[in-house]
Design an enzyme around this catalytic site. Sequence first.
Site, PDB file in Angstrom:
ATOM      1  CG  ASP A  13      -1.901  -1.175   1.195  1.00  0.00           C
ATOM      2  OD1 ASP A  13      -2.245  -1.640   0.092  1.00  0.00           O
ATOM      3  OD2 ASP A  13      -2.286  -1.642   2.282  1.00  0.00           O
ATOM      4  CE  LYS A  16       2.416  -2.453  -4.325  1.00  0.00           C
ATOM      5  NZ  LYS A  16       2.058  -2.067  -2.956  1.00  0.00           N
ATOM      6  N   GLY A  40      -4.582  -4.302  -3.852  1.00  0.00           N
ATOM      7  CA  GLY A  40      -5.572  -3.265  -4.153  1.00  0.00           C
ATOM      8  C   GLY A  40      -4.784  -2.031  -4.535  1.00  0.00           C
ATOM      9  CG  HIS A  41      -1.981  -2.051  -7.038  1.00  0.00           C
ATOM     10  ND1 HIS A  41      -1.044  -2.583  -7.878  1.00  0.00           N
ATOM     11  CD2 HIS A  41      -1.724  -2.597  -5.814  1.00  0.00           C
ATOM     12  CE1 HIS A  41      -0.268  -3.414  -7.208  1.00  0.00           C
ATOM     13  NE2 HIS A  41      -0.664  -3.452  -5.953  1.00  0.00           N
ATOM     14  CD  GLN A 225       0.708  -8.833  -2.530  1.00  0.00           C
ATOM     15  OE1 GLN A 225       1.368  -9.558  -3.261  1.00  0.00           O
ATOM     16  NE2 GLN A 225      -0.522  -8.488  -2.822  1.00  0.00           N
TER      17      GLN A 225
HETATM   18  P1  GDP Z   1      -0.765   0.313  -3.579  1.00  0.00           P
HETATM   19  O1  GDP Z   1      -1.382  -0.962  -3.119  1.00  0.00           O
HETATM   20  O2  GDP Z   1       0.712   0.365  -3.289  1.00  0.00           O
HETATM   21  O3  GDP Z   1      -1.066   0.642  -5.012  1.00  0.00           O
HETATM   22  O4  GDP Z   1      -1.413   1.470  -2.686  1.00  0.00           O
HETATM   23  P2  GDP Z   1      -2.976   1.615  -2.298  1.00  0.00           P
HETATM   24  O5  GDP Z   1      -3.723   2.051  -3.490  1.00  0.00           O
HETATM   25  O6  GDP Z   1      -3.462   0.400  -1.590  1.00  0.00           O
HETATM   26  O7  GDP Z   1      -2.882   2.730  -1.185  1.00  0.00           O
HETATM   27  C1  GDP Z   1      -2.368   3.991  -1.457  1.00  0.00           C
HETATM   28  C2  GDP Z   1      -3.465   5.030  -1.145  1.00  0.00           C
HETATM   29  O8  GDP Z   1      -2.878   6.306  -1.062  1.00  0.00           O
HETATM   30  C3  GDP Z   1      -4.489   5.152  -2.253  1.00  0.00           C
HETATM   31  O9  GDP Z   1      -5.722   5.503  -1.669  1.00  0.00           O
HETATM   32  C4  GDP Z   1      -3.971   6.296  -3.124  1.00  0.00           C
HETATM   33  O10 GDP Z   1      -4.986   6.978  -3.833  1.00  0.00           O
HETATM   34  C5  GDP Z   1      -3.373   7.190  -2.069  1.00  0.00           C
HETATM   35  N1  GDP Z   1      -2.218   7.976  -2.488  1.00  0.00           N
HETATM   36  C6  GDP Z   1      -1.181   7.616  -3.304  1.00  0.00           C
HETATM   37  N2  GDP Z   1      -0.255   8.593  -3.339  1.00  0.00           N
HETATM   38  C7  GDP Z   1      -0.699   9.580  -2.537  1.00  0.00           C
HETATM   39  C8  GDP Z   1      -0.164  10.843  -2.132  1.00  0.00           C
HETATM   40  O11 GDP Z   1       0.928  11.240  -2.502  1.00  0.00           O
HETATM   41  N3  GDP Z   1      -0.928  11.576  -1.264  1.00  0.00           N
HETATM   42  C9  GDP Z   1      -2.130  11.152  -0.800  1.00  0.00           C
HETATM   43  N4  GDP Z   1      -2.794  11.935   0.041  1.00  0.00           N
HETATM   44  N5  GDP Z   1      -2.655   9.978  -1.161  1.00  0.00           N
HETATM   45  C10 GDP Z   1      -1.947   9.199  -2.005  1.00  0.00           C
HETATM   46  P1  IMO Z   2      -0.941  -4.183  -2.261  1.00  0.00           P
HETATM   47  O1  IMO Z   2      -0.481  -4.745  -3.577  1.00  0.00           O
HETATM   48  C1  IMO Z   2      -1.005  -4.553   2.100  1.00  0.00           C
HETATM   49  C2  IMO Z   2      -1.049  -8.642   3.714  1.00  0.00           C
HETATM   50  C3  IMO Z   2      -2.300  -9.088   4.457  1.00  0.00           C
HETATM   51  C4  IMO Z   2      -1.684 -10.056   5.465  1.00  0.00           C
HETATM   52  C5  IMO Z   2      -0.582 -10.723   4.653  1.00  0.00           C
HETATM   53  C6  IMO Z   2      -0.982 -12.067   4.029  1.00  0.00           C
HETATM   54  O2  IMO Z   2      -2.242  -3.466  -2.330  1.00  0.00           O
HETATM   55  O3  IMO Z   2       0.155  -3.400  -1.604  1.00  0.00           O
HETATM   56  P2  IMO Z   2      -2.534 -12.735   1.971  1.00  0.00           P
HETATM   57  O4  IMO Z   2      -3.986 -12.474   1.710  1.00  0.00           O
HETATM   58  O5  IMO Z   2      -1.621 -12.201   0.923  1.00  0.00           O
HETATM   59  O6  IMO Z   2      -2.245 -14.180   2.279  1.00  0.00           O
HETATM   60  O7  IMO Z   2      -2.218 -11.943   3.344  1.00  0.00           O
HETATM   61  O8  IMO Z   2      -0.252  -9.820   3.607  1.00  0.00           O
HETATM   62  N1  IMO Z   2      -1.285  -8.139   2.339  1.00  0.00           N
HETATM   63  C7  IMO Z   2      -1.227  -6.836   2.008  1.00  0.00           C
HETATM   64  N2  IMO Z   2      -1.032  -5.736   2.756  1.00  0.00           N
HETATM   65  N3  IMO Z   2      -1.120  -4.447   0.749  1.00  0.00           N
HETATM   66  C8  IMO Z   2      -1.276  -5.554  -0.027  1.00  0.00           C
HETATM   67  O9  IMO Z   2      -1.252  -5.497  -1.363  1.00  0.00           O
HETATM   68  C9  IMO Z   2      -1.384  -6.811   0.602  1.00  0.00           C
HETATM   69  N4  IMO Z   2      -1.570  -8.072   0.143  1.00  0.00           N
HETATM   70  C10 IMO Z   2      -1.488  -8.865   1.216  1.00  0.00           C
HETATM   71  O10 IMO Z   2      -2.949  -7.999   5.086  1.00  0.00           O
HETATM   72  O11 IMO Z   2      -1.065  -9.331   6.497  1.00  0.00           O
HETATM   73 MG    MG Z   3      -2.907  -1.626  -1.850  1.00  0.00          MG
END
Ligand code: GDP
Ligand code: IMO
Ligand code: MG
Length: 430
Positions: A13, A16, A40-41, A225
Amino acid sequence: MPNIVVVGTQWGDEGKGRIVDLIAERVEIVARYQGGGNAGHTIVLDGRTVILHHIPSGILREDTLSVIGNGVVVDPKVLTEEIRGLREGGFRIDSDNFRLSERAHVVMPYHREIDLGREEMRGESKIGTTGRGIGPVYEDKVARRGIKFSDLLSPEVFSKRLLQVLEDRNLYLTRVLGRDEIPFDRVCDEYLEYGRQLKPFICDTTTLLNMGVGEGKSILFEGAQGTLLDIDFGTYPYVTSSSAGAAGACVGTGVSPSKIDVVMGVAKAYITRVGGGPFPTEVEGEPGEKLRTQGGEFGATTGRPRRCGWFDAVALRYSVMINGISGLALTKMDVLSGFDTLKICTSYKYKGEHIESFPSSQEVLWSCEPVYEEFPGWEEDISGVRDMGDLPPEARRYLDAIEELTGVTIWIVSLGPSRDEVILIKDPLG
Ligand code: GDP
Ligand code: IMO
Ligand code: MG
């Protein structure tokens, strides 16, 4: 243009999806290499939020080919929903801009059931998985009883294989986990139908990607991840079941390490974790709550509140080493506005001794105390800043400290979720 891996450096999270979307316009292909529906991207485009689980974050760019590589585990039920959602949102998805590896393994209903059943049995010591069947499907892959997308395309092959596997998995589900049996007929029909729907996308993506490399096309390998969740290098057993580090890009696509030119890490300006496991810089109470609220730190896949903490330079130095990172995209810098003091963890204290490197032993990590350096915060909203010179001096000092403490240069500073909310210091594509 070079071939680049974009990899998470923390516990996932990091943003990416947002960073991949930013640079995807300038590469020909974006390929996911591991993980599955646990990812979840999030991408924010013209005020609209799109969350991708399987489909690479290049899909919102018109002319970029998005590829799901062989190392990804794909839930066809979720993927068909994802395709439908994107099409309803006006995005084009066809066999010209989206491909799925015939070698990728299929997440079946028994994988999800086993994942949930195991977590329930673990009770207090549960991993806190996303419940998407990730562990069980990778287990089946390694145990050589998995089902691949190539199998789904042939009713004979698929039904024979499912019959064999289901006998074994149903025994496990009922006798060990005390859950209901999964019926053969319903699953067989439902999954063959997914195979028919996904057929136009399924191909030998390894050959496709290598042909692209041969033609001089550039590929962005999108990690899911993060390094600290990697099956080998993460905080085992509180990890996911795939190689989330940059090295996974090669096994997860069939493109050789000799073809990778650049590795860019993505890190948040602080750090979060969802699920269980050690987290030395976790902040309970007020500042942690403020990070969660200001950062909107709730899981993009499960909606769970993310655990929040201060930036951990020990963990980041480790990530830089494991992945061979040459530049960083630092996200969510805007979230740090309004703190009197910011902290960065520079080393850990364990049994009175300072530790500068990330311990491999979980027993040690659970007992590590963070040693912090403190930095003055800033009040202003910085989301509108587009030039390093316009950042408050305190914010520049914080960024300098991250570079000094991790030994890696910051190439991109993200100041908001939208495409334009960014300071580009160095172009990762050269
Ligand atoms: P990922 O799994 O690495 O793609 O990240 P996620 O999408 O799960 O979580 C990142 C969250 O931060 C999302 O809700 C993005 O919209 C938000 N986000 C990404 N970059 C920024 C930033 O620079 N500032 C803020 N406020 N939110 C951001
Ligand atoms: P993105 O790509 C954050 C965590 C779960 C748990 C552990 C194992 O959005 O960054 P799993 O379901 O993979 O067997 O769970 O890994 N986990 C993540 N945490 N971002 C993710 O993906 C994750 N995918 C798995 O919360 O701790
Ligand atoms: Mg994510």
